[in-house]
Design an enzyme around this catalytic site. Structure first.
Site, PDB file in Angstrom:
ATOM      1  N   ARG A  21       0.830  -1.221   0.000  1.00  0.00           N
ATOM      2  CA  ARG A  21       0.000   0.000   0.000  1.00  0.00           C
ATOM      3  C   ARG A  21       0.857   1.260   0.000  1.00  0.00           C
ATOM      4  NH1 ARG A  21      -3.764  -3.436  -1.697  1.00  0.00           N
ATOM      5  NH2 ARG A  21      -5.022  -4.404  -0.070  1.00  0.00           N
ATOM      6  N   ASN A  45      -0.620  -2.136  -7.516  1.00  0.00           N
ATOM      7  CA  ASN A  45      -2.031  -1.721  -7.653  1.00  0.00           C
ATOM      8  C   ASN A  45      -2.401  -0.615  -6.674  1.00  0.00           C
ATOM      9  OD1 ASN A  45      -1.873  -3.655  -5.547  1.00  0.00           O
ATOM     10  ND2 ASN A  45      -4.014  -4.248  -5.779  1.00  0.00           N
ATOM     11  N   HIS A 140      -2.336 -12.162 -12.483  1.00  0.00           N
ATOM     12  CA  HIS A 140      -3.550 -12.433 -11.699  1.00  0.00           C
ATOM     13  C   HIS A 140      -4.447 -13.239 -12.627  1.00  0.00           C
ATOM     14  CE1 HIS A 140      -6.646 -11.472  -8.556  1.00  0.00           C
ATOM     15  NE2 HIS A 140      -7.380 -11.976  -9.538  1.00  0.00           N
ATOM     16  N   HIS A 178      -0.655 -16.490  -6.822  1.00  0.00           N
ATOM     17  CA  HIS A 178      -1.644 -16.981  -5.837  1.00  0.00           C
ATOM     18  C   HIS A 178      -2.616 -18.012  -6.416  1.00  0.00           C
ATOM     19  CE1 HIS A 178      -3.807 -13.746  -7.826  1.00  0.00           C
ATOM     20  NE2 HIS A 178      -3.269 -12.796  -7.094  1.00  0.00           N
ATOM     21  N   HIS A 255      -6.495  -4.284   4.442  1.00  0.00           N
ATOM     22  CA  HIS A 255      -7.591  -3.317   4.290  1.00  0.00           C
ATOM     23  C   HIS A 255      -8.058  -2.973   5.697  1.00  0.00           C
ATOM     24  CE1 HIS A 255      -8.307  -3.855  -0.071  1.00  0.00           C
ATOM     25  NE2 HIS A 255      -8.076  -5.136   0.121  1.00  0.00           N
TER      26      HIS A 255
HETATM   27  O1  DOR Z   1      -7.606 -10.491  -2.238  1.00  0.00           O
HETATM   28  C1  DOR Z   1      -6.929  -9.752  -2.930  1.00  0.00           C
HETATM   29  N1  DOR Z   1      -6.546  -8.525  -2.486  1.00  0.00           N
HETATM   30  N2  DOR Z   1      -6.597 -10.139  -4.153  1.00  0.00           N
HETATM   31  C2  DOR Z   1      -5.999  -9.322  -5.012  1.00  0.00           C
HETATM   32  O2  DOR Z   1      -5.749  -9.730  -6.122  1.00  0.00           O
HETATM   33  C3  DOR Z   1      -5.687  -7.915  -4.662  1.00  0.00           C
HETATM   34  C4  DOR Z   1      -5.592  -7.758  -3.217  1.00  0.00           C
HETATM   35  C5  DOR Z   1      -5.619  -6.311  -2.788  1.00  0.00           C
HETATM   36  O3  DOR Z   1      -4.864  -5.514  -3.354  1.00  0.00           O
HETATM   37  O4  DOR Z   1      -6.381  -5.980  -1.891  1.00  0.00           O
HETATM   38 ZN    ZN Z   2      -2.063  -9.736  -4.740  1.00  0.00          ZN
END
Ligand code: DOR
Ligand code: ZN
Length: 352
Positions: A21, A45, A140, A178, A255
């Site tokens: 993050r 991302n 992915h 994954h 998160h």
């Molecule tokens: O569960 C997930 N969280 N899978 C992902 O591919 C992205 C990741 C995220 O960035 O929160």
């Molecule tokens: Zn990931």
């Protein structure tokens, strides 16, 4: 293995797939990864995503600024592929040592993937350039077609996309990230040595039943979603097989708890603080502790063409209590295994 060791010493592992993050979340989570892992492949991302050399460098600088001084950690940066990805920028970043790999998110497959690739044909020039340069593609592997059942999206991706990538770019280094199905494990096993996979601690630990045990449990929701038990068993077999094609990638994806417990909760598990412990537990349960070092510390560097870490990690068979929550600045994170005990404990690093 017939004996049952109480102490393990392995080369320090790396995490070949992590979400660190940005901003106050980054500051709150980076040390948990860096305490255990010498290097990590950092997912791009963010919002906006990391698509340029300048953005990759700036993100790497923010990670290093957030890291505690006493920790020795190298973030390995990735470029986020979009339909408009520029091969010169991508390969330039690889040649300059800024980018270690590119990440392919099918558009809208998961968190912050709206800028992802809508059709693999749109990036064929970039993939050809990566193949030539020896730059790995991290995938992915889920289709985003809403007609396809969520539990089938990885298997369908193999048929619709992944097998085409392997056919059209036979020399391209590909990591199927994954993996969650026996289909993916079989695909990787039968592909050439340039195709490998990461496996998370959580996909080794629980099947989709956990998401619905006695109610709906958002802390078990991630993407790709956990599949039925037969697939979990196939993943455990692949991870502990000793094959160099499978290596550690936590997909730790923090998160805030308020984003997890919500009418539309985010996908992702935060597993970084007890990552190696949870892998050790799986390998122990499979009577395969002798295969842990290959999976955690040797296979990834071999695939990426990097040296094995010289520091050693010590693990002991004694319980650790996993807290119910972690604070990450203003954020509250509920970790994987919250409130449970691990059977192994990370007991420190021995410098080289
Ligand atoms: O569960 C997930 N969280 N899978 C992902 O591919 C992205 C990741 C995220 O960035 O929160
Ligand atoms: Zn990931």
């Amino acid at each position: 293995m017939t004996d049952s060791p109480t102490r393990l010493e392995i080369a320090q592992p790396d995490d070949w797939h992590v979400h660190l993050r940005d901003g106050d979340m980054l500051a709150g989570v980076v040390d948990a990864t860096a305490r255990q892992f010498a290097r990590a492949i950092v997912m791009p991302n963010l919002a906006p995503p990391v698509t340029t050399i300048a953005a990759g460098k700036a993100y790497r600088d923010r990670i290093m600024a957030a890291l505690s001084d006493e920790l020795d950690f190298t973030p390995l940066m990735t470029a986020y592929l979009t339909d408009g990805a520029d091969a010169d920028e991508i390969i330039g970043g690889f040649d300059q040592g800024v980018f270690s790999a590119c990440k392919l998110y099918p558009a809208n497959a998961t968190t912050n993937s709206s800028h992802g690739v809508t059709d693999i044909a749109n990036i064929s020039g970039v993939l050809a350039a990566m193949e030539k340069a020896g730059m790995p593609l991290l995938v992915h592997g889920e289709v985003t077609d809403p007609e396809i059942d969520i539990f089938d999206r990885e298997a369908v991706f193999i048929d619709r996309v992944m097998s085409g990538i392997a056919r059209d770019f036979p020399g391209l280094k590909v990591v199927f990230e994954h993996i969650t199905t026996s289909d993916a494990a079989d695909f990787v096993m039968s592909a050439g040595p340039n195709v490998a996979a990461t496996i998370t601690p959580h996909h080794l630990a629980f099947s989709r039943n956990a998401i619905f045990k006695g109610g709906i449990r958002p802390h078990y929701y991630c993407l790709p979603i956990a599949k039925r038990e037969t697939h979990r068993l196939a993943l455990r077999k692949a991870a502990t097989s000793g094959s160099p094609k499978f290596f550690l990638g936590t997909d730790s994806a923090p998160h805030d708890v308020t984003r997890k417990i919500s009418e539309c909760g985010c996908a992702g598990l935060y597993n970084a603080p007890f990552a190696i412990e949870s892998y050790a537990q799986t390998f122990d349960e499979e009577n395969a502790l002798d295969k842990l070092e290959g999976f955690a510390s040797l296979n990834g560097p071999a695939f990426y063409g990097l040296p094995v870490n010289t520091a050693r990690m010590v693990l002991e068979r004694r319980p650790s209590d996993v807290p119910q929550t972690f604070a990450a600045g203003p954020h509250t994170l509920v970790p994987f295994l919250a409130g449970e005990q691990t059977s192994w404990t990370f007991a420190g690093l021995q410098p080289a």
